[in-house]
Design a protein around this motif. Structure first.
Motif, short mmCIF file in Angstrom:
data_model
loop_
_atom_site.label_atom_id
_atom_site.label_comp_id
_atom_site.label_asym_id
_atom_site.label_seq_id
_atom_site.Cartn_x
_atom_site.Cartn_y
_atom_site.Cartn_z
N THR A 255 0.85 -1.21 0.00
CA THR A 255 0.00 0.00 0.00
C THR A 255 0.88 1.25 0.00
O THR A 255 0.62 2.22 -0.75
N ILE A 256 1.94 1.23 0.80
CA ILE A 256 2.85 2.40 0.85
C ILE A 256 3.48 2.62 -0.53
O ILE A 256 3.50 3.74 -1.05
N PHE A 261 3.83 5.58 -5.54
CA PHE A 261 3.74 5.54 -7.00
C PHE A 261 2.68 6.52 -7.51
O PHE A 261 2.92 7.33 -8.40
N VAL A 262 1.49 6.46 -6.88
CA VAL A 262 0.39 7.33 -7.33
C VAL A 262 0.76 8.80 -7.09
O VAL A 262 0.51 9.66 -7.95
N ILE A 268 3.97 14.24 -11.49
CA ILE A 268 4.52 14.38 -12.85
C ILE A 268 3.48 14.97 -13.79
O ILE A 268 3.76 15.84 -14.59
N SER A 269 2.21 14.50 -13.61
CA SER A 269 1.17 15.01 -14.51
C SER A 269 0.57 16.33 -14.01
O SER A 269 -0.52 16.72 -14.41
N ASP A 270 1.30 16.96 -13.09
CA ASP A 270 0.91 18.29 -12.58
C ASP A 270 -0.43 18.32 -11.85
O ASP A 270 -1.04 19.37 -11.70
N ILE A 280 2.78 13.38 1.42
CA ILE A 280 2.14 12.06 1.42
C ILE A 280 3.20 10.96 1.50
O ILE A 280 3.04 9.95 2.19
N MET A 281 4.34 11.20 0.79
CA MET A 281 5.42 10.19 0.82
C MET A 281 5.93 9.99 2.26
O MET A 281 6.13 8.87 2.71
N ILE A 282 6.10 11.14 2.95
CA ILE A 282 6.60 11.02 4.34
C ILE A 282 5.54 10.34 5.22
O ILE A 282 5.82 9.41 5.97
#
Ligand SMILES: Nc1ncnc2c1ncn2[C@@H]1O[C@H](COP(=O)(O)OP(=O)(O)OP(=O)(O)O)[C@@H](O)[C@H]1O
Length: 584
Positions: A255-256, A261-262, A268-270, A280-282
């Motif tokens: 899930t992490i 990834f999302v 990237i797609s702004d 969110i990554m942290i």
């Protein structure tokens, strides 16, 4: 799972309030925990969008400090409330259990062994005390913690929120499977624990036999097996849980990764600003901590549920129904009218009728196992008759309040049980509020004052558990002193069959005479002298009264009584001649 929580909730009784406070504090703790990410978010925003200044650092520091302080305070409150709830929940249940077992019919102890009861009062209630509030708060608190985070992520980006939600759902499904599988292991654990306690108790109680038959050490197979089984079952529970916890960790890990990834894809797609993406990554590394904690507690939850079930089983046992008559019993004529009684399905007394007149002495005699003790136990309602009725003073004993009935009856058993307490307190069992002078007077009448005074601490001497430090004769005289202090009008006496030395025997005889003077006495008599003096003799055989009357009359009948007396006379003359030989 919901059922387990409902059960715990209902079980918590008066402590619901503290549990609610603890769960609420755990929820606020989750909010403060999430609050630290506000500081991180703020710093990230300064880093990526504006500039980092001293003021920004101070603001982030203050937010972090508020979060930290809030967490410390709420965690302490939550833990204090948990401890309070756990302690008082178990304490209340222990008291209720004590009250309950005083009121259940004796048949309960046939089906519920001492080992089971000991496990319930010690192990199970300790599990309830130390686990239940912690589990409840950890599982609910952990779940809430993760929910707060996932909700915050939803607010930032719905797709990343959905990814977290899917991970959370799969995690809960795995947890639910584990929880279902742990049900069997938890039941096994409970049974094995009871078996272990039973074996330890039986080993300790039978230590004399074990020693005399050299069954200690490796020969003590039952205890060894119980210890071995306990070890194997605990290991089996651990082994059962491990694969599920591994799968749980994999689910959270995936899930992490998916959330990372999302986040990157959206950045990237702004569609996601860099601050949100990094945030969110942290956060993704910590948001599931609460859920993992909750998941690992689920297997233990089943064990706690089992502890509750064992308690409820005893708690729901029907108690002895009692009547309403509270006026002290004035007339002590006792009557058995067509009484039949069985232990489970085994008939013991069959259609027994008998009259026992007030202030007389009735001796019950008969072969071993004929039902003498059972006959006496029914008068005190240790058991209830299956049919017929027992009357005292013309009223069915079931119509009296139990306390009222028991106030009129003193019982002196052959196997005297003394509590691990002072001699004085053991005698005071007969009358809790008796003064020291009253205790001494009763002890003098029961012919035990002299030997008590000779003990190093006198009346303050602590007797070993069960009266282990006293001789059989001394123990029985103390129990006579107890009965003497109680001064009840009906005395039920099971005369000791064990050999008592002549000096003790004389003292015991004097003590019995003093106790039974002007009382209604029912005596399970073993000595010729006692039987001869009785006003009435009831001869029991296979649960029926086969002869009744006075000594001379029954001897003339040449029936079972005369056989028993001849056998006794032979045994006693044999004892006398043996004694004579020793004395020579
Ligand atoms: N709690 C019990 N549960 C089941 N059966 C019991 C129980 N107590 C006694 N019995 C059985 O009931 C029968 C009568 O027992 P009881 O103790 O009344 O006989 P008794 O005449 O007093 O024997 P003794 O002279 O050997 O003490 C016996 O066969 C005994 O095994």
């Amino acid at each position: 799972m919901i059922n387990v929580f409902r059960k715990i909730w209902l079980f918590s009784g008066k402590e619901k309030g503290n549990l609610k406070k603890s769960i609420f504090a755990a929820f606020i703790h989750a909010v403060f925990n999430a609050f630290q990410f506000v500081a991180i978010y703020y710093m990230l925003e300064c880093l990526f969008i504006s500039k980092i200044s001293t003021k920004n650092i101070i603001i982030a520091f203050v937010i972090l400090m508020i979060s930290l302080l809030g967490k410390i305070v709420t965690q302490n409150i939550s833990q204090m409330k948990q401890t309070h709830a756990g302690y008082f929940m178990a304490a209340d249940k222990r008291i209720e259990l004590g009250e309950k077992i005083k009121k259940v019919p004796m048949g309960f102890f046939n089906s519920f062994s001492l080992g089971k009861l000991t496990t319930l009062a010690t192990t199970n209630l300790t599990q309830i005390e130390s686990w239940i509030p912690v589990l409840l708060v950890n599982v609910l608190g952990g779940f809430l913690n993760t929910c707060v985070f996932v909700l915050a992520i939803f607010l930032i980006n719905i797709y990343i929120g959905l990814t977290a939600l899917v991970g959370m759902t799969v995690f809960l499904m795995v947890t639910s499977l584990m929880e279902k599988r742990s049900r069997k292991n938890a039941t096994d654990m409970a049974n094995i624990q009871t078996c272990l306690t039973k074996n330890v108790l039986s080993t300790l109680q039978g230590m004399q036999v074990i020693k005399s038959y050299n069954l200690g050490g490796e020969n003590n197979k039952n205890l060894d097996d119980a210890i071995d089984n306990s070890y194997k079952t605990t290991l089996a529970l651990e082994k059962m849980v491990i694969p599920y916890t591994v799968v749980q960790r994999i689910v959270i890990g995936l899930t992490i990764v998916a959330m990372l990834f999302v986040s990157i894809r959206f950045n990237i797609s702004d569609n996601l600003i860099i601050t949100d993406a990094v945030m969110i990554m942290i956060a993704s590394f910590t948001i599931f901590e609460g859920l993992i904690g909750a998941g690992s507690n689920m297997a233990i939850l089943r064990i706690a549920e089992n502890a509750i079930d064992s308690y409820e089983y005893v708690n729901q046992m029907p108690i002895l129904k009692e009547g309403s008559i509270t006026e002290p019993i004035k007339n002590h004529n006792i009557a058995f009218k067509n009484v039949s009684f069985s232990y489970d399905d085994r008939p013991i007394l069959k259609n027994v009728s008998a009259e026992i007149k007030e202030n007389t002495m009735t001796a019950i005699v008969g072969p071993s196992g004929s039902g003498k003790t059972t006959f006496c136990s029914l008068i005190a309602r240790f058991w209830d008759v299956n049919s017929g009725e027992i009357l005292i003073g013309g009223k069915n004993i079931k119509d009296y309040k139990i306390e009222n009935l028991m106030n009129s009856i003193s019982m002196v058993f052959q196997d005297v049980y003394l509590f691990e307490d002072t001699i004085e307190n053991n005698i005071k069992f007969g009358k809790q509020n008796a003064s020291h002078e009253e205790v001494v007077e009763a002890a003098k009448k029961a012919r035990c004052h002299e030997f008590i005074e000779a003990l190093p601490e006198g009346y303050d001497t602590i007797i070993g558990e069960g009266g282990a430090s006293l001789s059989g004769g001394e123990k029985q005289r103390i129990s006579i002193a107890r009965a003497m202090l109680k001064d009840a009008d009906i005395i039920i006496f099971d005369e000791a069959t064990a050999n008592i030395d002549p000096e003790n025997e004389d003292k015991l005889k004097e003590a019995i005479e003093s106790l039974t003077k002007n009382k209604t006495v029912i005596m399970i008599a073993h000595r010729l002298k006692t039987i001869r003096n009785a006003d009435q003799i009831l001869v029991l055989k296979d649960g029926e009264i086969v002869e009744r009357g006075g000594h001379e009359e029954l001897i003339k009948n040449n029936g079972l009584y005369s056989d028993l007396i001849n056998a006794k006379a032979k045994a006693e003359s044999w004892k006398l001649s043996n004694k004579y030989r020793i004395e020579l």
